[in-house]
Design a protein around this motif. Structure first.
Motif, PDB file in Angstrom:
ATOM      1  N   ALA A  76       0.839  -1.206   0.000  1.00 16.76           N
ATOM      2  CA  ALA A  76       0.000   0.000   0.000  1.00 16.76           C
ATOM      3  C   ALA A  76       0.870   1.250   0.000  1.00 16.76           C
ATOM      4  CB  ALA A  76      -0.922   0.000   1.207  1.00 16.76           C
ATOM      5  N   GLU A  77       1.889   1.261   0.823  1.00 14.10           N
ATOM      6  CA  GLU A  77       2.786   2.418   0.849  1.00 14.10           C
ATOM      7  C   GLU A  77       3.522   2.559  -0.477  1.00 14.10           C
ATOM      8  OE1 GLU A  77       5.366   4.277   4.263  1.00 14.10           O
ATOM      9  OE2 GLU A  77       6.363   2.476   3.518  1.00 14.10           O
ATOM     10  N   ARG A  78       3.970   1.440  -1.044  1.00 11.77           N
ATOM     11  CA  ARG A  78       4.694   1.480  -2.320  1.00 11.77           C
ATOM     12  C   ARG A  78       3.821   2.060  -3.429  1.00 11.77           C
ATOM     13  NH1 ARG A  78       5.405  -0.825  -6.983  1.00 11.77           N
ATOM     14  NH2 ARG A  78       3.641  -2.245  -6.695  1.00 11.77           N
ATOM     15  N   PHE A  84      -3.476   2.916   5.621  1.00  8.89           N
ATOM     16  CA  PHE A  84      -3.824   1.498   5.548  1.00  8.89           C
ATOM     17  C   PHE A  84      -4.746   1.200   6.721  1.00  8.89           C
ATOM     18  CE2 PHE A  84      -3.251  -2.980   6.520  1.00  8.89           C
ATOM     19  CZ  PHE A  84      -3.092  -3.598   5.288  1.00  8.89           C
ATOM     20  N   VAL A  85      -5.935   0.653   6.435  1.00  4.40           N
ATOM     21  CA  VAL A  85      -6.879   0.291   7.488  1.00  4.40           C
ATOM     22  C   VAL A  85      -6.949  -1.222   7.590  1.00  4.40           C
ATOM     23  CG1 VAL A  85      -9.311   0.286   8.178  1.00  4.40           C
ATOM     24  CG2 VAL A  85      -8.260   2.388   7.337  1.00  4.40           C
ATOM     25  N   ILE A 103       3.281   5.275   6.404  1.00  2.87           N
ATOM     26  CA  ILE A 103       1.903   5.733   6.308  1.00  2.87           C
ATOM     27  C   ILE A 103       1.132   5.259   7.542  1.00  2.87           C
ATOM     28  CG2 ILE A 103       1.879   5.804   3.780  1.00  2.87           C
ATOM     29  CD1 ILE A 103       0.348   3.147   3.814  1.00  2.87           C
ATOM     30  N   PRO A 104       0.069   5.971   7.934  1.00  2.00           N
ATOM     31  CA  PRO A 104      -0.715   5.540   9.092  1.00  2.00           C
ATOM     32  C   PRO A 104      -1.319   4.156   8.884  1.00  2.00           C
ATOM     33  CG  PRO A 104      -1.302   7.781   8.458  1.00  2.00           C
ATOM     34  CD  PRO A 104      -0.435   7.247   7.368  1.00  2.00           C
ATOM     35  N   VAL A 105      -1.261   3.335   9.925  1.00  2.00           N
ATOM     36  CA  VAL A 105      -1.918   2.034   9.944  1.00  2.00           C
ATOM     37  C   VAL A 105      -2.958   2.068  11.055  1.00  2.00           C
ATOM     38  CG1 VAL A 105      -1.652  -0.450  10.284  1.00  2.00           C
ATOM     39  CG2 VAL A 105       0.132   0.841   9.074  1.00  2.00           C
ATOM     40  N   VAL A 106      -4.216   1.894  10.677  1.00  2.67           N
ATOM     41  CA  VAL A 106      -5.361   2.016  11.594  1.00  2.67           C
ATOM     42  C   VAL A 106      -6.052   0.666  11.684  1.00  2.67           C
ATOM     43  CG1 VAL A 106      -7.621   3.107  11.899  1.00  2.67           C
ATOM     44  CG2 VAL A 106      -5.673   4.467  11.085  1.00  2.67           C
TER      45      VAL A 106
END
Length: 253
Positions: A76-78, A84-85, A103-106
């Motif tokens: 997802a970051e790439r 990313f949830v 990136i935020p991971v929720v």
């Protein structure tokens, strides 16, 4: 620019396509042009003949089938996603994902708990089945929020993901079972009720169930997406991202 959110389910979405469509429609209604949500699932055959609820109670199977999710966050970051949830109350490998990406991971669980703390003093959680309730209790303890959660229970009788999706077009019996459990929790002091399973939560959100006897029924998807957007904005605007001290360290200290 519109924010992009990678929403990762632990379900085999080819087997429950209505769930994927439901999440996408919900995101479009709730977020409009604020963010786009792309829903991903597990490969067909991941759980064999078992449902995820049944399979993930086994710690070895949990590790074997869900550890690749860490690489989904990396992907997802790439691909340039803003957040990313982790769309599962089992919230697998949450710490590892936050260690792996910027990136935020929720997670649904953590976002639901944190939002619930802002909406009421005590939170009651209802899972779809006893083994999912057990995993959810472990997650509550991992986030050190036991004092804010009055109880974690489940539907009676329990329903797995495939039974839930089969009831999607006629969900009244499931809603009644959920309401019965919710009223028990409310009578014991719960002010916020969290549907602690994704398929069930999506059905309840689609039905517009937001309150029972004055208590809030939390839309866990909306809570997670809202948190993801907020964290993505902090990162874009201020460069404020996940800490690299201790829990989410990359070994640089």
């Amino acid at each position: 620019m519109t924010l992009r959110i990678w929403h990762q389910s632990v379900n085999e979405l080819d087997r429950i396509k209505a769930y994927k469509r439901g999440i996408e429609a919900h995101a479009a209604r709730f977020l409009r042009d604020e963010a786009s949500v792309v829903v991903h699932g597990m490969p067909t055959g991941t759980y064999g003949e078992l449902s995820p609820s049944d399979a993930l109670g086994n710690a070895y199977l949990y590790h074997r089938v869900l550890s690749p999710i860490v690489e989904q966050a990396v992907e997802a970051e790439r691909q340039g996603y803003d957040a990313f949830v982790m769309g599962s109350f089992s919230e697998p490998y949450l710490r590892e994902m936050r260690t792996a990406v910027d990136i935020p991971v929720v997670s649904l669980t953590e976002a639901a708990l944190l939002t619930g703390c802002a909406l009421g003093g005590k939170i009651g959680m209802i899972s779809n089945a006893p083994n999912v309730a057990y995993m959810t209790r472990n997650s509550v303890a991992k986030h050190h929020l036991e004092a804010r959660v009055s109880a974690v229970t489940s539907l009676l009788p329990g329903m797995d993901e495939y039974e839930l999706i089969a009831a999607r077009d006629n969900p009244q019996a499931m809603i009644d079972a959920f309401t019965t459990r919710a009223r028990e929790l409310i009578a014991d002091g719960a002010e916020v009720i969290v549907p602690a399973e994704g398929v069930m939560a999506e059905i309840l959100a689609a039905q517009g169930l937001t309150r029972i006897d004055g208590a809030v029924v939390l839309d866990v998807f909306a809570a997670a997406w809202t948190q993801a957007i907020g964290l993505a904005r902090l990162r874009r605007g201020l460069g404020l991202g996940v800490s690299r001290a201790w829990a989410y360290s990359r070994g640089e200290n």
